[in-house]
Scaffold this motif. Structure first.
Motif, PDB file in Angstrom:
ATOM      1  N   LEU A 135       6.578  26.760  26.255  1.00  0.00           N
ATOM      2  CA  LEU A 135       6.681  26.873  27.703  1.00  0.00           C
ATOM      3  C   LEU A 135       5.334  27.230  28.320  1.00  0.00           C
ATOM      4  O   LEU A 135       4.923  26.650  29.343  1.00  0.00           O
ATOM      5  N   ILE A 136       4.628  28.168  27.703  1.00  0.00           N
ATOM      6  CA  ILE A 136       3.331  28.584  28.234  1.00  0.00           C
ATOM      7  C   ILE A 136       2.326  27.442  28.161  1.00  0.00           C
ATOM      8  O   ILE A 136       1.509  27.254  29.074  1.00  0.00           O
ATOM      9  N   GLN A 137       2.378  26.648  27.101  1.00  0.00           N
ATOM     10  CA  GLN A 137       1.470  25.508  27.001  1.00  0.00           C
ATOM     11  C   GLN A 137       1.754  24.483  28.089  1.00  0.00           C
ATOM     12  O   GLN A 137       0.826  23.928  28.699  1.00  0.00           O
ATOM     13  N   ILE A 138       3.047  24.238  28.340  1.00  0.00           N
ATOM     14  CA  ILE A 138       3.403  23.310  29.423  1.00  0.00           C
ATOM     15  C   ILE A 138       2.870  23.833  30.749  1.00  0.00           C
ATOM     16  O   ILE A 138       2.282  23.084  31.540  1.00  0.00           O
ATOM     17  N   ALA A 139       3.062  25.139  31.000  1.00  0.00           N
ATOM     18  CA  ALA A 139       2.573  25.732  32.243  1.00  0.00           C
ATOM     19  C   ALA A 139       1.053  25.660  32.332  1.00  0.00           C
ATOM     20  O   ALA A 139       0.483  25.379  33.402  1.00  0.00           O
ATOM     21  N   SER A 140       0.373  25.906  31.219  1.00  0.00           N
ATOM     22  CA  SER A 140      -1.092  25.877  31.212  1.00  0.00           C
ATOM     23  C   SER A 140      -1.631  24.490  31.519  1.00  0.00           C
ATOM     24  O   SER A 140      -2.744  24.352  32.061  1.00  0.00           O
ATOM     25  N   ASP A 141      -0.860  23.473  31.176  1.00  0.00           N
ATOM     26  CA  ASP A 141      -1.298  22.096  31.415  1.00  0.00           C
ATOM     27  C   ASP A 141      -1.053  21.635  32.854  1.00  0.00           C
ATOM     28  O   ASP A 141      -1.508  20.546  33.227  1.00  0.00           O
ATOM     29  N   ARG A 142      -0.326  22.425  33.639  1.00  0.00           N
ATOM     30  CA  ARG A 142      -0.032  22.043  35.024  1.00  0.00           C
ATOM     31  C   ARG A 142      -1.148  22.563  35.933  1.00  0.00           C
ATOM     32  O   ARG A 142      -1.399  23.761  35.989  1.00  0.00           O
ATOM     33  N   LYS A 143      -1.788  21.650  36.641  1.00  0.00           N
ATOM     34  CA  LYS A 143      -2.878  22.052  37.529  1.00  0.00           C
ATOM     35  C   LYS A 143      -2.390  22.916  38.683  1.00  0.00           C
ATOM     36  O   LYS A 143      -3.169  23.652  39.297  1.00  0.00           O
ATOM     37  N   GLU A 144      -1.083  22.865  38.973  1.00  0.00           N
ATOM     38  CA  GLU A 144      -0.537  23.650  40.079  1.00  0.00           C
ATOM     39  C   GLU A 144      -0.346  25.127  39.731  1.00  0.00           C
ATOM     40  O   GLU A 144      -0.079  25.943  40.609  1.00  0.00           O
ATOM     41  N   ILE A 145      -0.468  25.483  38.438  1.00  0.00           N
ATOM     42  CA  ILE A 145      -0.154  26.843  37.986  1.00  0.00           C
ATOM     43  C   ILE A 145      -1.428  27.569  37.566  1.00  0.00           C
ATOM     44  O   ILE A 145      -2.196  27.069  36.731  1.00  0.00           O
ATOM     45  N   ALA A 146      -1.637  28.748  38.135  1.00  0.00           N
ATOM     46  CA  ALA A 146      -2.704  29.646  37.690  1.00  0.00           C
ATOM     47  C   ALA A 146      -2.057  30.828  36.983  1.00  0.00           C
ATOM     48  O   ALA A 146      -1.216  31.518  37.572  1.00  0.00           O
ATOM     49  N   ILE A 147      -2.405  31.048  35.717  1.00  0.00           N
ATOM     50  CA  ILE A 147      -1.836  32.147  34.937  1.00  0.00           C
ATOM     51  C   ILE A 147      -2.838  33.297  34.910  1.00  0.00           C
ATOM     52  O   ILE A 147      -3.984  33.122  34.486  1.00  0.00           O
ATOM     53  N   VAL A 148      -2.400  34.448  35.388  1.00  0.00           N
ATOM     54  CA  VAL A 148      -3.256  35.633  35.469  1.00  0.00           C
ATOM     55  C   VAL A 148      -2.706  36.670  34.507  1.00  0.00           C
ATOM     56  O   VAL A 148      -1.651  37.251  34.744  1.00  0.00           O
ATOM     57  N   ARG A 149      -3.411  36.929  33.409  1.00  0.00           N
ATOM     58  CA  ARG A 149      -2.939  37.863  32.382  1.00  0.00           C
ATOM     59  C   ARG A 149      -3.714  39.177  32.437  1.00  0.00           C
ATOM     60  O   ARG A 149      -4.891  39.214  32.784  1.00  0.00           O
ATOM     61  N   GLY A 150      -3.019  40.253  32.055  1.00  0.00           N
ATOM     62  CA  GLY A 150      -3.647  41.560  32.019  1.00  0.00           C
ATOM     63  C   GLY A 150      -3.636  42.271  33.366  1.00  0.00           C
ATOM     64  O   GLY A 150      -4.293  43.293  33.527  1.00  0.00           O
ATOM     65  N   TRP A 151      -2.868  41.759  34.319  1.00  0.00           N
ATOM     66  CA  TRP A 151      -2.779  42.354  35.654  1.00  0.00           C
ATOM     67  C   TRP A 151      -1.323  42.699  35.958  1.00  0.00           C
ATOM     68  O   TRP A 151      -0.402  42.006  35.518  1.00  0.00           O
ATOM     69  N   GLN A 152      -1.124  43.761  36.724  1.00  0.00           N
ATOM     70  CA  GLN A 152       0.216  44.157  37.126  1.00  0.00           C
ATOM     71  C   GLN A 152       0.258  44.421  38.624  1.00  0.00           C
ATOM     72  O   GLN A 152      -0.741  44.809  39.242  1.00  0.00           O
ATOM     73  N   ALA A 153       1.438  44.174  39.206  1.00  0.00           N
ATOM     74  CA  ALA A 153       1.621  44.421  40.638  1.00  0.00           C
ATOM     75  C   ALA A 153       1.810  45.917  40.880  1.00  0.00           C
ATOM     76  O   ALA A 153       2.564  46.585  40.165  1.00  0.00           O
ATOM     77  N   ILE A 154       1.127  46.440  41.898  1.00  0.00           N
ATOM     78  CA  ILE A 154       1.251  47.862  42.236  1.00  0.00           C
ATOM     79  C   ILE A 154       1.563  48.075  43.715  1.00  0.00           C
ATOM     80  O   ILE A 154       1.794  49.201  44.149  1.00  0.00           O
ATOM     81  N   GLY A 155       1.568  47.001  44.499  1.00  0.00           N
ATOM     82  CA  GLY A 155       1.883  47.124  45.912  1.00  0.00           C
ATOM     83  C   GLY A 155       2.428  45.819  46.453  1.00  0.00           C
ATOM     84  O   GLY A 155       2.058  44.735  45.980  1.00  0.00           O
ATOM     85  N   LEU A 156       3.326  45.915  47.420  1.00  0.00           N
ATOM     86  CA  LEU A 156       3.961  44.720  47.981  1.00  0.00           C
ATOM     87  C   LEU A 156       4.200  44.926  49.472  1.00  0.00           C
ATOM     88  O   LEU A 156       4.802  45.924  49.872  1.00  0.00           O
ATOM     89  N   GLU A 157       3.720  43.995  50.274  1.00  0.00           N
ATOM     90  CA  GLU A 157       3.964  44.003  51.714  1.00  0.00           C
ATOM     91  C   GLU A 157       4.317  42.588  52.143  1.00  0.00           C
ATOM     92  O   GLU A 157       3.697  41.628  51.694  1.00  0.00           O
ATOM     93  N   GLN A 158       5.308  42.464  53.020  1.00  0.00           N
ATOM     94  CA  GLN A 158       5.655  41.130  53.487  1.00  0.00           C
ATOM     95  C   GLN A 158       5.881  41.125  54.979  1.00  0.00           C
ATOM     96  O   GLN A 158       6.196  42.145  55.595  1.00  0.00           O
ATOM     97  N   ASN A 159       5.695  39.926  55.563  1.00  0.00           N
ATOM     98  CA  ASN A 159       6.056  39.691  56.957  1.00  0.00           C
ATOM     99  C   ASN A 159       6.777  38.362  57.019  1.00  0.00           C
ATOM    100  O   ASN A 159       7.142  37.794  55.984  1.00  0.00           O
ATOM    101  N   GLU A 160       6.977  37.830  58.202  1.00  0.00           N
ATOM    102  CA  GLU A 160       7.777  36.605  58.336  1.00  0.00           C
ATOM    103  C   GLU A 160       7.071  35.382  57.769  1.00  0.00           C
ATOM    104  O   GLU A 160       7.701  34.346  57.540  1.00  0.00           O
ATOM    105  N   ASP A 161       5.772  35.479  57.515  1.00  0.00           N
ATOM    106  CA  ASP A 161       5.018  34.333  57.013  1.00  0.00           C
ATOM    107  C   ASP A 161       4.815  34.335  55.506  1.00  0.00           C
ATOM    108  O   ASP A 161       4.718  33.282  54.881  1.00  0.00           O
TER     109      ASP A 161
END
Length: 548
Positions: free
Chosen positions: A121-147
């Protein structure tokens, strides 16, 4: 990593937190629609040990949509036998048919080695130009609006212990596929329903140097030992390390009252438990020894604004029905077509309401099924076990020892019309011929909104406005018929003729996740029910500008 300079810029259409099988599958499906994805994983290295070991016919069908063939893939295998539940005297308590081909066109059950399947699955994802895989990072904050949604990230402090970088990305939607301890779920403040189900089990994954099932001809290859002295699971762990090797094997031993899980999982104790099965350090490799806590939980809410949950972030279930990962992969498929439709301006964001209602009810069903199976095996009281045995043996005898067949999957209320027979249920699948190709329907015809008419033109049965709505969904209307007909799709084996006769229908509307949105017998019924489905989709005007 890119940085958004202002609120009108986006790093991706969708940011997915968590690159387990659910997050990666969702990324691939979205990329297949042409959507840009940032896939964020807190660990630099791929987790190389097995977790799940089995999936069902529906998951085989989903994987086939991204060209993973469960009948031929090296990460996957299948059993030629049944799945047995036996007491300690060797008497059958329950027999389940995991061998036969199911009506969805695939076998009822497959076994697999998760690290190998995930690497594909990861190889398939890596071959897709539409997907950027970012490893070694974690989410620590989240903010959203209508956009859109802004995610604050930092490098994983468990990997970057001395110094680490921070960053921020902005996406039109964020999906939390970040597991049981989901940051996204906690950031959104979603409450969790806990059924109070809690059992610890020791999981042992073994690579034998010999054909284990063949060495024990008096036992099933896949089974549950319902012995109150030590409830035990014995199943395949998927294919061996190289082609031709014996299959991996898995043992699961219930942690008994008074035992210390950390002590039980020590290597010498693991081998002690395996020794009665003829498995020793001389003939096998212990790949993993770990205690897992089997739980039954689900988030009461699965989406808020432009943030959505999927997989273990949304639900946890005991493994006895083999549906934990399966439910997460269903989430990914159900979410992918909705996000695509919203991003393309076909539908409004209210379409996500039906994601929650459909998937939550379906998942609760499998959690309750898993619990009921757990109540059979997780019995350590001798009297209770004797009563259980008597009851189940009588039930099995009453049905003549006939194995239980797999069942088709039903979703909760949502983007479908309940008036149609078989609606809200996974569509059946047979062999067809289409445009010179003979294959299962999905592989020959494709996936999307498909309106079928048996020996009748379904397009002509719709109103002009409904034809425009189907086109807005990028759907197609096709005629299917017997081999001697001039239909666009040829029903080679008469499979669809029998199915439609059984449900007294001439028309079927099938969704991109293979579920039947509605069925109808007459053009008038089709028009009414098509309108009912359309009303659930939050359809936008055909000229509505796509989400920016």
């Amino acid at each position: 990593m890119r940085h958004s300079k202002d609120a009108k810029e986006f790093d991706a259409d969708v940011a997915i937190v968590g690159a387990g099988p659910v997050g990666v599958l969702l990324a691939i499906l979205l990329a297949d629609y042409g959507k840009s994805v940032v896939l964020i994983e807190r660990w630099t290295d791929h987790y190389a040990l097995p977790r799940a070991v089995t999936y069902d016919h529906e998951i085989a069908r989903i994987l086939a949509a991204i060209d993973i063939d469960s009948e031929a893939d090296g990460a996957v295998g299948f059993s030629e036998g049944k799945y047995y539940w036996r007491n300690r005297d060797g008497e059958d308590l329950q027999v389940i048919d995991w061998k036969s081909e199911f009506v969805s066109g695939w076998r009822s059950r497959y076994y697999f080695h998760q690290p190998l399947l995930e690497s594909k699955l990861i190889q398939i994802a890596s071959d897709r130009k539409e997907i950027a895989i970012v490893r070694g990072w974690q989410a620590i904050g989240l903010e959203q609006n209508e956009d859109g949604v802004s995610l604050s990230l930092e490098q994983n402090p468990e990997e970057y212990r001395t110094s680490r970088l921070n960053s921020k990305i902005r996406a039109k939607f964020v999906v939390g596929a970040d597991g049981a301890n989901s940051f996204v779920r906690e950031a959104l403040g979603f409450e969790v329903e806990d059924k109070g189900y809690c059992f610890d089990w020791l999981i042992l994954d073994v690579i034998p140097s010999f054909d284990y099932p063949a060495s024990r001809p008096n036992e099933p290859a896949q089974w549950q030992l319902c012995d109150p002295k030590r409830p035990t699971t014995i199943v395949s762990g998927g294919p061996g390390p190289t082609p031709g090797d014996p299959n991996r094997r898995r043992w699961e031993f219930m942690v008994l009252p008074g035992e210390v899980p950390e002590v039980l999982q020590e290597t010498e104790n693991a081998w002690r438990l395996l020794e009665p099965w003829g498995v020793t350090p001389d003939n096998s490799l212990l790949e993993r020894s770990a205690v897992y806590r089997f739980q039954a939980k689900w988030a009461k809410q699965w989406h808020k604004g432009r943030c959505v949950l999927a997989g273990d972030a949304a639900h946890l279930m005991p493994p006895f029905a083999g549906q934990g990962m399966c439910s997460g992969l269903r989430d990914a498929l159900a979410l992918s077509w909705r996000l695509n439709a919203i991003l393309d301006g076909q539908c409004g964001t209210q379409l996500l309401d039906s994601y929650t209602t459909e998937r939550l009810e379906n998942t609760k069903y499998f959690i309750e099924l898993s619990e009921s199976l757990g109540r059979i095996i997780c019995v350590t009281d001798e009297e209770e076990a004797a009563a259980r045995d008597a009851r189940l043996i009588a039930d099995l005898k009453a049905r003549g020892g006939k194995p239980l067949a797999g069942e088709n999957t039903r979703i909760g209320p949502g983007a479908w019309c309940s008036k149609g027979r078989h609606a809200g249920v996974l569509s059946l699948q047979g062999r067809v011929a289409y445009n010179g190709q003979v294959d299962r329907f999905d592989q020959a015809v494709g996936r999307g909104w498909i309106l079928l008419g048996y020996e009748t033109d379904p397009d002509a049965a719709l109103t002009d406005a409904q034809r425009a709505q189907l086109a807005q969904l990028q759907g197609v209307a096709l005629t299917i018929g017997p081999p001697d007909s001039e239909a666009q799709i040829i029903d080679i084996d008469g499979f669809y003729a029998r199915w439609l006769s059984d449900i007294d229908s001439k028309f079927l509307l099938i969704r991109p996740d293979f579920y039947v949105a509605t069925s109808a017998k007459t053009p008038q019924e089709l028009q009414t029910r098509f309108s009912d489905v359309a009303s659930t989709l939050d359809l936008m005007r055909a000229t509505h500008e796509a989400v920016r």
